[in-house]
Scaffold this motif. Structure first.
Motif, short mmCIF file in Angstrom:
data_model
loop_
_atom_site.label_atom_id
_atom_site.label_comp_id
_atom_site.label_asym_id
_atom_site.label_seq_id
_atom_site.Cartn_x
_atom_site.Cartn_y
_atom_site.Cartn_z
N GLY A 56 0.76 -1.24 0.00
CA GLY A 56 0.00 0.00 0.00
C GLY A 56 0.80 1.29 0.00
O GLY A 56 0.33 2.31 -0.51
N ASN A 60 -0.18 5.38 -1.60
CA ASN A 60 -0.36 6.57 -0.78
C ASN A 60 0.69 7.62 -1.12
O ASN A 60 0.39 8.81 -1.19
CB ASN A 60 -0.30 6.25 0.71
CG ASN A 60 -0.49 7.48 1.55
OD1 ASN A 60 -1.57 8.08 1.57
ND2 ASN A 60 0.56 7.90 2.22
N ALA A 82 -4.75 2.77 -2.07
CA ALA A 82 -3.96 2.57 -0.85
C ALA A 82 -4.82 2.03 0.29
O ALA A 82 -4.40 1.14 1.02
CB ALA A 82 -3.28 3.87 -0.43
N VAL A 83 -6.03 2.55 0.43
CA VAL A 83 -6.87 2.13 1.57
C VAL A 83 -7.36 0.70 1.42
O VAL A 83 -7.77 0.08 2.40
CB VAL A 83 -8.05 3.09 1.86
CG1 VAL A 83 -7.55 4.47 2.22
CG2 VAL A 83 -9.04 3.14 0.73
N THR A 84 -7.30 0.16 0.21
CA THR A 84 -7.75 -1.22 0.00
C THR A 84 -6.59 -2.20 -0.22
O THR A 84 -6.83 -3.39 -0.42
CB THR A 84 -8.71 -1.32 -1.20
OG1 THR A 84 -8.02 -0.93 -2.39
CG2 THR A 84 -9.95 -0.45 -0.99
N TYR A 88 -0.69 -3.23 3.99
CA TYR A 88 -0.47 -1.82 4.35
C TYR A 88 -0.89 -1.62 5.80
O TYR A 88 -2.04 -1.86 6.15
CB TYR A 88 -1.29 -0.93 3.42
CG TYR A 88 -0.92 0.53 3.48
CD1 TYR A 88 0.36 0.96 3.79
CD2 TYR A 88 -1.87 1.50 3.21
CE1 TYR A 88 0.69 2.29 3.83
CE2 TYR A 88 -1.55 2.84 3.24
CZ TYR A 88 -0.27 3.23 3.54
OH TYR A 88 0.04 4.56 3.58
N GLU A 89 0.04 -1.19 6.61
CA GLU A 89 -0.24 -1.03 8.03
C GLU A 89 -0.66 0.39 8.41
O GLU A 89 -1.24 0.59 9.46
CB GLU A 89 0.98 -1.45 8.85
CG GLU A 89 1.27 -2.93 8.74
CD GLU A 89 2.48 -3.36 9.54
OE1 GLU A 89 2.86 -2.65 10.49
OE2 GLU A 89 3.04 -4.40 9.20
N ARG A 91 -2.86 2.54 7.06
CA ARG A 91 -4.02 2.88 6.23
C ARG A 91 -4.66 4.22 6.62
O ARG A 91 -5.42 4.80 5.85
CB ARG A 91 -5.05 1.75 6.38
CG ARG A 91 -5.70 1.34 5.13
CD ARG A 91 -6.58 0.12 5.34
NE ARG A 91 -5.81 -1.09 5.54
CZ ARG A 91 -5.31 -1.83 4.56
NH1 ARG A 91 -5.48 -1.46 3.32
NH2 ARG A 91 -4.64 -2.92 4.82
N HIS A 92 -4.37 4.72 7.81
CA HIS A 92 -4.94 6.00 8.21
C HIS A 92 -4.37 7.17 7.39
O HIS A 92 -5.04 8.17 7.20
CB HIS A 92 -4.75 6.25 9.71
CG HIS A 92 -3.34 6.25 10.18
ND1 HIS A 92 -2.57 5.11 10.24
CD2 HIS A 92 -2.54 7.26 10.62
CE1 HIS A 92 -1.37 5.41 10.69
NE2 HIS A 92 -1.33 6.71 10.92
N HIS A 95 -6.45 7.81 4.22
CA HIS A 95 -7.75 8.37 4.62
C HIS A 95 -7.60 9.86 4.94
O HIS A 95 -8.44 10.67 4.54
CB HIS A 95 -8.33 7.62 5.82
CG HIS A 95 -8.94 6.31 5.46
ND1 HIS A 95 -10.02 6.19 4.61
CD2 HIS A 95 -8.61 5.04 5.83
CE1 HIS A 95 -10.34 4.91 4.49
NE2 HIS A 95 -9.50 4.19 5.21
#
Length: 140
Positions: A56, A60, A82-84, A88-89, A91-92, A95
């Motif tokens: 991810g 991002n 990136a959010v999906t 990926y740790e 993920r915030h 968002h």
């Protein structure tokens, strides 16, 4: 990390010549971004995606670089990917990046949704907390 970007670039390139990984391409791109070399940074992230489409970070990072370059609409699909991403740790981050884009576009409710999603993942992330507080005050 010590600020010697040229050494970092050289070492990443040596590492990639020996054993290419999505991580090394992404971090080489990150290093280029510190020098304002966003086209090269994006190119490295795209190489990372070819090696590992489930990673991810490069999605991002491309979104972040496009925001920095004044292309927020072009950033959205990268951040949504990136959010999906499977692997990926953090993920915030995408968002929050989406939230920043939507806020700038005046899409406040959609921005709030993105910051709420970020806080569901990282409840004490200061940027998301600050943005959410400001956005909620604007709507009240």
């Amino acid at each position: 990390m010590g600020g010697n970007l040229e050494d970092a670039i050289r070492l990443y390139k040596e590492s990639l010549a020996y054993y290419p990984t999505a991580e090394a391409h992404t971090f080489l791109g990150w290093t280029y971004s510190f020098q304002g070399r966003f086209d090269e940074a994006i190119a490295e992230c795209k190489k990372a995606i070819v090696l590992d489409p489930d990673f991810g970070n490069p999605y991002n990072d491309i979104g972040s670089y496009l925001i920095h370059e004044g292309e927020p609409d072009a950033a959205i699909p990268w951040l949504e990917r990136a959010v999906t991403a499977e692997r990926y740790e953090a993920r915030h981050y995408p968002h929050c990046n989406l939230g920043r884009i939507y806020r700038a576009k005046g899409m406040l409710r959609k921005a709030i949704e993105e910051f709420e999603k970020a806080l569901a993942i990282a409840p004490s992330y200061p940027l998301a907390l600050q943005e959410l507080t400001e956005l909620r005050s604007l709507l009240n």
